[in-house]
Design a protein around this motif. Structure first.
Motif, PDB file in Angstrom:
ATOM      1  N   LEU A  23      -3.676  -0.197   7.972  1.00  0.00           N
ATOM      2  CA  LEU A  23      -4.176  -1.463   7.462  1.00  0.00           C
ATOM      3  C   LEU A  23      -5.548  -1.333   6.813  1.00  0.00           C
ATOM      4  O   LEU A  23      -5.774  -1.885   5.733  1.00  0.00           O
ATOM      5  CB  LEU A  23      -4.215  -2.505   8.584  1.00  0.00           C
ATOM      6  CG  LEU A  23      -4.755  -3.872   8.178  1.00  0.00           C
ATOM      7  CD1 LEU A  23      -3.823  -4.522   7.162  1.00  0.00           C
ATOM      8  CD2 LEU A  23      -4.938  -4.746   9.388  1.00  0.00           C
ATOM      9  N   PHE A  24      -6.482  -0.632   7.433  1.00  0.00           N
ATOM     10  CA  PHE A  24      -7.833  -0.525   6.881  1.00  0.00           C
ATOM     11  C   PHE A  24      -7.808   0.138   5.507  1.00  0.00           C
ATOM     12  O   PHE A  24      -8.485  -0.307   4.581  1.00  0.00           O
ATOM     13  CB  PHE A  24      -8.751   0.260   7.834  1.00  0.00           C
ATOM     14  CG  PHE A  24     -10.150   0.379   7.323  1.00  0.00           C
ATOM     15  CD1 PHE A  24     -10.995  -0.715   7.314  1.00  0.00           C
ATOM     16  CD2 PHE A  24     -10.617   1.581   6.813  1.00  0.00           C
ATOM     17  CE1 PHE A  24     -12.279  -0.621   6.823  1.00  0.00           C
ATOM     18  CE2 PHE A  24     -11.903   1.693   6.316  1.00  0.00           C
ATOM     19  CZ  PHE A  24     -12.743   0.587   6.326  1.00  0.00           C
ATOM     20  N   ILE A  25      -7.016   1.174   5.360  1.00  0.00           N
ATOM     21  CA  ILE A  25      -6.904   1.856   4.064  1.00  0.00           C
ATOM     22  C   ILE A  25      -6.226   0.946   3.049  1.00  0.00           C
ATOM     23  O   ILE A  25      -6.590   0.942   1.864  1.00  0.00           O
ATOM     24  CB  ILE A  25      -6.145   3.187   4.216  1.00  0.00           C
ATOM     25  CG1 ILE A  25      -6.843   4.102   5.225  1.00  0.00           C
ATOM     26  CG2 ILE A  25      -5.992   3.879   2.887  1.00  0.00           C
ATOM     27  CD1 ILE A  25      -8.252   4.487   4.851  1.00  0.00           C
ATOM     28  N   LYS A  26      -5.265   0.139   3.478  1.00  0.00           N
ATOM     29  CA  LYS A  26      -4.613  -0.814   2.579  1.00  0.00           C
ATOM     30  C   LYS A  26      -5.620  -1.824   2.052  1.00  0.00           C
ATOM     31  O   LYS A  26      -5.561  -2.213   0.883  1.00  0.00           O
ATOM     32  CB  LYS A  26      -3.471  -1.524   3.291  1.00  0.00           C
ATOM     33  CG  LYS A  26      -2.289  -0.638   3.579  1.00  0.00           C
ATOM     34  CD  LYS A  26      -1.217  -1.384   4.317  1.00  0.00           C
ATOM     35  CE  LYS A  26      -0.097  -0.431   4.693  1.00  0.00           C
ATOM     36  NZ  LYS A  26       0.981  -1.085   5.414  1.00  0.00           N
ATOM     37  N   ILE A  27      -6.550  -2.243   2.901  1.00  0.00           N
ATOM     38  CA  ILE A  27      -7.593  -3.176   2.474  1.00  0.00           C
ATOM     39  C   ILE A  27      -8.506  -2.520   1.447  1.00  0.00           C
ATOM     40  O   ILE A  27      -8.898  -3.146   0.464  1.00  0.00           O
ATOM     41  CB  ILE A  27      -8.391  -3.684   3.690  1.00  0.00           C
ATOM     42  CG1 ILE A  27      -7.495  -4.557   4.564  1.00  0.00           C
ATOM     43  CG2 ILE A  27      -9.632  -4.451   3.259  1.00  0.00           C
ATOM     44  CD1 ILE A  27      -8.089  -4.927   5.895  1.00  0.00           C
ATOM     45  N   VAL A  28      -8.821  -1.261   1.640  1.00  0.00           N
ATOM     46  CA  VAL A  28      -9.667  -0.531   0.698  1.00  0.00           C
ATOM     47  C   VAL A  28      -8.939  -0.308  -0.632  1.00  0.00           C
ATOM     48  O   VAL A  28      -9.545  -0.395  -1.702  1.00  0.00           O
ATOM     49  CB  VAL A  28     -10.123   0.813   1.316  1.00  0.00           C
ATOM     50  CG1 VAL A  28     -10.830   1.673   0.300  1.00  0.00           C
ATOM     51  CG2 VAL A  28     -11.022   0.567   2.517  1.00  0.00           C
ATOM     52  N   ILE A  29      -7.654  -0.062  -0.584  1.00  0.00           N
ATOM     53  CA  ILE A  29      -6.867   0.221  -1.788  1.00  0.00           C
ATOM     54  C   ILE A  29      -6.585  -1.041  -2.598  1.00  0.00           C
ATOM     55  O   ILE A  29      -6.473  -0.985  -3.825  1.00  0.00           O
ATOM     56  CB  ILE A  29      -5.547   0.929  -1.405  1.00  0.00           C
ATOM     57  CG1 ILE A  29      -5.837   2.335  -0.892  1.00  0.00           C
ATOM     58  CG2 ILE A  29      -4.584   0.990  -2.572  1.00  0.00           C
ATOM     59  CD1 ILE A  29      -4.624   3.038  -0.335  1.00  0.00           C
ATOM     60  N   SER A  30      -6.493  -2.189  -1.954  1.00  0.00           N
ATOM     61  CA  SER A  30      -6.046  -3.407  -2.635  1.00  0.00           C
ATOM     62  C   SER A  30      -6.892  -3.815  -3.845  1.00  0.00           C
ATOM     63  O   SER A  30      -6.308  -4.225  -4.860  1.00  0.00           O
ATOM     64  CB  SER A  30      -5.924  -4.555  -1.643  1.00  0.00           C
ATOM     65  OG  SER A  30      -7.168  -4.880  -1.101  1.00  0.00           O
ATOM     66  N   PRO A  31      -8.227  -3.717  -3.847  1.00  0.00           N
ATOM     67  CA  PRO A  31      -8.955  -4.070  -5.076  1.00  0.00           C
ATOM     68  C   PRO A  31      -8.621  -3.146  -6.244  1.00  0.00           C
ATOM     69  O   PRO A  31      -8.552  -3.597  -7.398  1.00  0.00           O
ATOM     70  CB  PRO A  31     -10.426  -3.944  -4.702  1.00  0.00           C
ATOM     71  CG  PRO A  31     -10.474  -4.024  -3.236  1.00  0.00           C
ATOM     72  CD  PRO A  31      -9.170  -3.477  -2.753  1.00  0.00           C
ATOM     73  N   PHE A  32      -8.385  -1.866  -5.961  1.00  0.00           N
ATOM     74  CA  PHE A  32      -8.010  -0.940  -7.028  1.00  0.00           C
ATOM     75  C   PHE A  32      -6.630  -1.291  -7.583  1.00  0.00           C
ATOM     76  O   PHE A  32      -6.406  -1.195  -8.793  1.00  0.00           O
ATOM     77  CB  PHE A  32      -8.027   0.505  -6.519  1.00  0.00           C
ATOM     78  CG  PHE A  32      -9.393   0.968  -6.140  1.00  0.00           C
ATOM     79  CD1 PHE A  32     -10.334   1.265  -7.106  1.00  0.00           C
ATOM     80  CD2 PHE A  32      -9.742   1.106  -4.811  1.00  0.00           C
ATOM     81  CE1 PHE A  32     -11.603   1.701  -6.764  1.00  0.00           C
ATOM     82  CE2 PHE A  32     -11.006   1.535  -4.458  1.00  0.00           C
ATOM     83  CZ  PHE A  32     -11.939   1.836  -5.437  1.00  0.00           C
ATOM     84  N   LEU A  33      -5.741  -1.696  -6.703  1.00  0.00           N
ATOM     85  CA  LEU A  33      -4.413  -2.107  -7.139  1.00  0.00           C
ATOM     86  C   LEU A  33      -4.497  -3.370  -8.005  1.00  0.00           C
ATOM     87  O   LEU A  33      -3.845  -3.457  -9.053  1.00  0.00           O
ATOM     88  CB  LEU A  33      -3.508  -2.345  -5.925  1.00  0.00           C
ATOM     89  CG  LEU A  33      -2.043  -2.619  -6.188  1.00  0.00           C
ATOM     90  CD1 LEU A  33      -1.405  -1.466  -6.956  1.00  0.00           C
ATOM     91  CD2 LEU A  33      -1.318  -2.843  -4.882  1.00  0.00           C
TER      92      LEU A  33
END
Length: 117
Positions: free
Chosen positions: A29-39
């Motif tokens: 989940l934490f990595i998904k939160i970090v990745i989401s703005p780039f997505l």
């Protein structure tokens, strides 16, 4: 020439979206939160360039604004987390680069959203 740049940006955005979606499914989940703005940024670039190819500049400008908002949310969110981290760990020397990046980030923000026309 403008179409060639837009097509190159579309190809790059599609590759980035594929990599980011794959990384989203493979991480916690934490990595998904970090990745989401780039997505969000990659999707905004993709759609913006599609509308540029279709000569719909007003709609492309909306997605350019979405890109900018996503970028600045990530940038200032990272600075807020760095500030929290430096206070929690009593690492006050980290405030110097935070303030430098904050100064430049505010200037870029003003340039991106409050340009004189």
């Amino acid at each position: 020439m403008k179409n060639i740049v837009s097509i190159r940006n579309i190809i790059t955005a599609v590759i980035a979206i594929v990599i980011l979606v794959w990384a989203t499914f493979k991480n916690q989940l934490f990595i998904k939160i970090v990745i989401s703005p780039f997505l969000i940024c990659a999707i905004a670039v993709l759609i913006e360039n599609i509308f540029i190819l279709l000569n719909k500049q007003k709609i492309a400008d909306i997605f350019r604004t979405i890109y900018r908002i996503s970028f600045f949310v990530y940038f200032f969110g990272f600075l807020a987390y760095a500030t929290y981290y430096s206070i929690a760990n009593k690492s006050y020397s980290l405030f110097i680069p935070i303030l430098i990046f904050l100064f430049f980030g505010i200037n870029f923000f003003k340039g991106a959203f409050f340009r004189k026309k």
